[in-house]
Design a protein around this motif. Structure first.
Motif, short mmCIF file in Angstrom:
data_model
loop_
_atom_site.label_atom_id
_atom_site.label_comp_id
_atom_site.label_asym_id
_atom_site.label_seq_id
_atom_site.Cartn_x
_atom_site.Cartn_y
_atom_site.Cartn_z
N SER A 63 9.01 0.70 3.25
CA SER A 63 9.68 0.94 1.97
C SER A 63 9.33 -0.14 0.95
O SER A 63 8.99 0.16 -0.20
N ARG A 64 9.39 -1.40 1.36
CA ARG A 64 9.07 -2.52 0.47
C ARG A 64 7.63 -2.46 -0.02
O ARG A 64 7.32 -2.92 -1.11
N VAL A 117 11.46 12.47 9.65
CA VAL A 117 12.83 12.54 9.15
C VAL A 117 13.08 11.50 8.05
O VAL A 117 14.06 11.62 7.32
N ARG A 118 12.18 10.54 7.91
CA ARG A 118 12.26 9.54 6.84
C ARG A 118 11.37 9.92 5.65
O ARG A 118 11.17 9.13 4.75
N PRO A 151 12.40 -3.39 12.03
CA PRO A 151 12.49 -3.30 10.57
C PRO A 151 11.34 -2.48 9.95
O PRO A 151 11.04 -2.63 8.77
N LEU A 152 10.70 -1.61 10.73
CA LEU A 152 9.54 -0.87 10.22
C LEU A 152 9.86 -0.08 8.95
O LEU A 152 9.10 -0.13 7.99
N GLY A 165 0.77 -1.22 0.00
CA GLY A 165 0.00 0.00 0.00
C GLY A 165 0.80 1.27 0.00
O GLY A 165 2.00 1.28 0.19
N THR A 166 0.11 2.38 -0.21
CA THR A 166 0.74 3.69 -0.12
C THR A 166 0.42 4.35 1.23
O THR A 166 1.00 5.35 1.56
N THR A 167 -0.49 3.79 1.98
CA THR A 167 -0.80 4.26 3.33
C THR A 167 -0.62 3.09 4.28
O THR A 167 -1.05 1.98 3.99
N ALA A 168 0.01 3.35 5.41
CA ALA A 168 0.13 2.33 6.45
C ALA A 168 -0.54 2.84 7.71
O ALA A 168 -0.29 3.96 8.15
N VAL A 169 -1.40 2.02 8.28
CA VAL A 169 -1.96 2.29 9.60
C VAL A 169 -1.07 1.56 10.59
O VAL A 169 -0.94 0.34 10.54
N ILE A 170 -0.44 2.32 11.47
CA ILE A 170 0.48 1.75 12.45
C ILE A 170 -0.20 1.80 13.82
O ILE A 170 -0.53 2.88 14.32
#
Length: 181
Positions: free
Chosen positions: A111-112, A138-139, A105-106, A2-7
């Motif tokens: 990124s993947r 910052v990322r 590894p978030l 996806g292009t959006t991640a719900v964390i």
């Protein structure tokens, strides 16, 4: 993906710590909007929304997802945990410090999956959510924080953290019902 991640941050909590009483009150207010958001994310097309749980391992470096779920269910407030238990098929990362990025590894997972925007939810607004927002900023991720899907220990500091994220990290402060495409 996806292009959006719900964390979803630190929602598997046994609530046996110094600030647990204050936190429980705040968590009780976010369980319904957060569980609805998690359900929408789970039902979304994987190419649009990635659901990621990141949870403190509470100092147990051998703890698995199942261990953390079991400990939270046996804690002081299983009613706050049960609606938010991650499904077996979603991404689950243990963490050891405040930021969901630190020592996990978030960044690689996002990124993947081609994620450009993160929706930060969970606890604690003035600690883990704030530090995760800074690390996301910052990322170069766009950031949304649904105010009704983050819990705080101190309401004044929680509001200040939301203002800091909005001003300093260009976070969009939204509601759980409006943060997904």
């Amino acid at each position: 993906m996806g292009t959006t991640a719900v964390i979803v941050t630190d929602m598997l909590n046994p609530y046996r710590h110094e600030d647990a009483g204050l936190l429980q009150e705040s968590v009780a207010r976010i369980v319904d909007p957060l569980s609805a958001l998690i359900r929408r994310a789970s039902e979304s097309d994987e190419s649009e929304v990635l659901l990621v749980y990141v949870n403190d391992n509470h100092g147990d470096f051998s703890a698995t997802r199942d261990d953390l779920v079991a400990a939270a269910r046996k804690g002081e407030r299983p009613d706050l945990v049960e609606p938010l238990v991650p499904s077996p098929d979603c991404v689950f990362l243990p963490k050891v410090r405040h930021s969901a990025f630190y020592g996990t590894p978030l960044e690689y997972v996002l990124s993947r999956a081609g994620v450009e925007k993160v929706v930060l939810t969970g606890q604690v607004t003035e600690q883990c959510i704030l530090y995760t927002a800074l690390d996301a900023y910052v990322r170069h991720f766009s950031i949304s924080v649904p105010r009704d899907a983050v819990a705080c220990i101190d309401p004044e500091l929680g509001q200040a953290a939301l203002r800091m994220m909005e001003r300093n990290m260009r976070a969009e402060i939204v509601t759980a019902g409006t943060c997904l495409p």
